[in-house]
Design an enzyme around this catalytic site. Structure first.
Site, short mmCIF file in Angstrom:
data_model
loop_
_atom_site.label_atom_id
_atom_site.label_comp_id
_atom_site.label_asym_id
_atom_site.label_seq_id
_atom_site.Cartn_x
_atom_site.Cartn_y
_atom_site.Cartn_z
CE LYS B 120 -2.98 2.88 2.66
NZ LYS B 120 -3.54 3.23 3.96
N GLY B 181 -8.07 9.80 9.21
CA GLY B 181 -8.40 9.98 10.62
C GLY B 181 -9.47 11.02 10.90
CB ALA B 207 -7.97 7.68 4.34
N GLY B 208 -10.63 8.38 5.87
CA GLY B 208 -11.58 9.47 6.05
C GLY B 208 -12.97 9.04 6.48
CG ASN B 229 -6.04 1.82 11.50
OD1 ASN B 229 -6.51 1.51 12.58
ND2 ASN B 229 -4.76 1.68 11.27
CB THR B 230 -8.95 6.49 12.59
OG1 THR B 230 -7.67 6.64 11.99
CG2 THR B 230 -9.01 7.31 13.85
#
Lengths: 365, 283
Positions: B120, B181, B207-208, B229-230
């Site tokens: 990645k 995040g 993301a986001g 992830n976050t």
């Protein structure tokens, strides 16, 4: 003191937990032998690198609710034990302060939400505006919003470790530095040979890894600086979307800034990136730190099991208590209480299921 | 549904998936994956929480960052071993790299360490919001593709950047929904829709995202997968949130395959309204 017969007890690991338990067992009248793989006066222990915060609320938010209960034990035990060590001046029950940059103020909101969710007592975190922050810590840069956790504390951890060792020696404890050992039931294997004991306690940090395959080290880096231009009365945490850094005041104008948390067993010196992160956090908290002198760049490995909580295993002739992770000063009193109850054969063990690893975990539910 | 080894994709266990998943694999670089949910392994309160979240997510692929672990010394091995135990394909990332050169070096190192050509690719252009540097990203992607890597680039939603990455040989792209995040969801639907219409390669929203509804929306729009992830790691109960995302991603995919109806300007009752008999229109 009690009427139990004197036993010969060996303790592997002269970090915080090892010293605390050795001191208590000597006071119980036992013959204690303390072993450490490193130096006793400049310990390699994570407890020496640590900042010495006793922050049950702030740590519960990034861990598990059981941390809170154990942390409350610490808030009771430390002042009492320090008084018995005639070292009450090392204890600073002045709370802790949490601040964030204006663009990161959502972090404070999330922190309060998580705290309420974990502890259920939001009132223990007091919201502060700029003026209230200034009245608590006049030397801090201007922050619009903050939180005050009045029930938290910090202690002068290096001096505590020194005083504990002095007390152990005064009570006749036998101390062996630079002596890596293998603890076995009723026996300690040293480079010089085997010695038998009535009981062996394994209180090592990352050094216990050979006995515990799932124990790992988590790299942490701290910066130690000194300046007389800034005065802080309590630990200050700076919330940031990606890292949480804190500064803890120490005697003689010293400050500890920590800590990175990197999933690596790398003990090499601090990286430039970490140094920049820690340094900028400090500078942000007060630009007067710019001329502080860097005394030390600390690097150590936090000993951790997979749930990042301490585990105690009681066997015949051997008890091990390891994996205090980033919570040494917060959890050592409760873990020590548990160990002492196991050795004495009486006393409360309110955290037995947590320390056995069988308690339900909120984050896993 | 887990991959124990690199090419172990012959025996999928689809028992707890709906029947669309049998013939609806996510195909990246000619390899099929059962799950369309990729999960990151950073920021959890403990490895135990991370393991439970990966389990609840049911993902086939998990990402891991190496940048700060001194990978050359192998010092992250205790943690990597925990990741290996998940049985998931490990997708090393170059998070934290700020230039093409750094990212290429780290990718080469991760190929050695994990014996995998998958990467990645992240090249960060802005330290605060971790926005990708499109120029460095393209440069690194070209080099790594030439070296035989299977590159999954983390990119913005810029059409021309995505076209260039695709032309450079990236067989799948990972545009952001919003900066890493932030949990803000799909910030620029117009740009994302344009990407979906114009790029004939798997597109994974990376993301986001903060809430499962946002993941479902991305899947309904025709995106091929979601990486996050976050949103899971920072939930109060991460494993539960991972399961919620897994369901949302499956639901969004099923909705996309089912073909959502078009929105209409006016209300359109599905049964005739008695007060307005249709023959009146002709009288």
């Amino acid at each position: 003191m009690n009427a139990l017969p004197q036993r010969r007890i060996a303790i592997a690991g002269a970090g915080l937990l090892g010293r605390l338990v050795a001191w208590q067992l000597l006071r119980d009248g036992h013959a204690v032998t303390l072993y450490d793989a490193g130096d006793l006066d400049a310990p390699a222990a994570a407890a020496w690198t640590a900042a010495g915060m006793v922050a049950p609320l702030a740590e519960t938010v990034v861990s598990e609710p059981c941390i809170f209960g154990m942390g409350r034990v610490a808030l009771q035990r430390w002042p009492a034990w320090l008084a018995e060590l005639e070292a009450s001046e090392l204890w600073h029950p002045h709370g802790s302060l949490i601040v964030a940059h204006p663009q990161d103020e959502n972090e404070l909101t999330q922190f309060r939400r998580d705290l309420a969710d974990a502890v259920g007592d939001e009132a223990s975190a007091q919201a502060l505006d700029s003026a209230a922050i200034r009245s608590l810590e006049p030397d801090l840069a201007d922050f619009r919003r903050g939180l005050f956790l009045a029930d938290e504390a910090h202690l002068d951890n290096r001096e505590l470790l020194v005083r504990l060792l002095a007390a152990i020696r005064r009570l006749g404890g036998e101390c062996h530095a630079h002596t890596p050992v293998e603890p076995h039931p009723g026996e300690i294997a040293t480079p010089a040979g085997r010695r038998t004991f009535d009981l062996v306690l394994d209180c090592r940090g990352h050094g216990a890894k050979p006995r515990h395959p799932t124990l790992r080290g988590v790299r942490g880096e701290t910066l130690h600086v000194q300046t007389h231009e800034v005065h802080l009365s309590r630990p200050v945490r700076l919330m940031h979307p990606r890292y949480q850094l804190y500064v803890v005041p120490k005697p003689e104008g010293r400050f500890v800034i920590g800590a990175t948390s990197i999933e690596s067993e790398d003990r090499s010196p601090m990286s430039l990136q970490s140094s920049l992160e820690l340094g900028s956090a400090l500078y942000t908290l007060s630009p007067a730190f710019a001329e502080a002198r860097i005394l030390e760049q600390g690097v150590n490995l936090r000993p951790a099991f997979r749930d990042n909580l301490p585990h105690v295993i009681c066997g015949d002739g051997l008890i091990s208590a390891n994996g205090l992770f980033r919570h040494g000063y917060l959890l050592a009193p409760a873990v020590a209480d548990h160990l002492l109850a196991a050795v004495r054969g009486h006393g409360e063990q309110p955290f037995a299921d947590v320390l056995a690893g069988t308690a339900p975990r909120m984050a896993l539910s | 549904m887990r991959h124990d080894t690199l090419h172990d994709d012959t025996h999928h266990d689809d028992t707890h998936h709906d029947d669309t998943s049998h013939d609806d694999a996510l195909v990246l670089y000619d390899e099929p994956f059962t799950s369309r949910f990729l999960l990151g392994t950073a920021l959890y309160s403990s490895p135990a929480v991370m393991q439970a979240s990966v389990e609840a997510a049911g993902c086939d692929m998990i990402t891991l960052g190496l940048r700060r672990q001194n990978p050359a010394g192998g010092d992250g091995d205790a943690f990597w071993q925990i990741l290996r135990e998940s049985g998931c394909r490990l997708l090393p990332n170059t998070a934290g790299c700020r230039s093409a050169r750094e990212a290429i070096t780290l990718a080469e190192m991760s190929r050695e360490l994990f014996d995998t050509p998958w990467i990645k690719l992240e090249v960060i252009g802005d330290d605060y919001n971790l926005q990708p540097d499109p120029f460095g990203l393209l440069e690194a992607a070209r080099e790594l593709i030439a070296q035989g890597f299977k590159v999954l680039p983390y990119c913005t939603d810029d059409l021309v950047l995505c076209q260039r990455l695709h032309e450079a040989g990236c067989q799948a792209l990972m545009p952001w929904g919003a900066p890493i995040g932030t949990g803000r969801g799909l910030m620029n639907r117009y740009a994302l829709r344009t990407l979906r219409e114009r790029i004939a390669a798997p597109l994974i929203i990376d993301a986001g995202l903060g809430a499962p509804s946002q993941a479902a929306e991305a899947m309904e729009m025709g995106f091929d997968g979601v990486l996050l992830n976050t949103a899971v790691a920072k939930a109060r109960r991460p494993a539960r949130m991972a399961a919620a995302f897994a369901r949302a991603i499956e639901a969004g995919r099923a909705a996309y395959l089912a073909g959502p109806m078009e929105q209409r300007q006016t209300a359109s009752p599905s049964t005739p309204t008695l007060g307005q008999p249709f023959w009146h229109a002709h009288s």
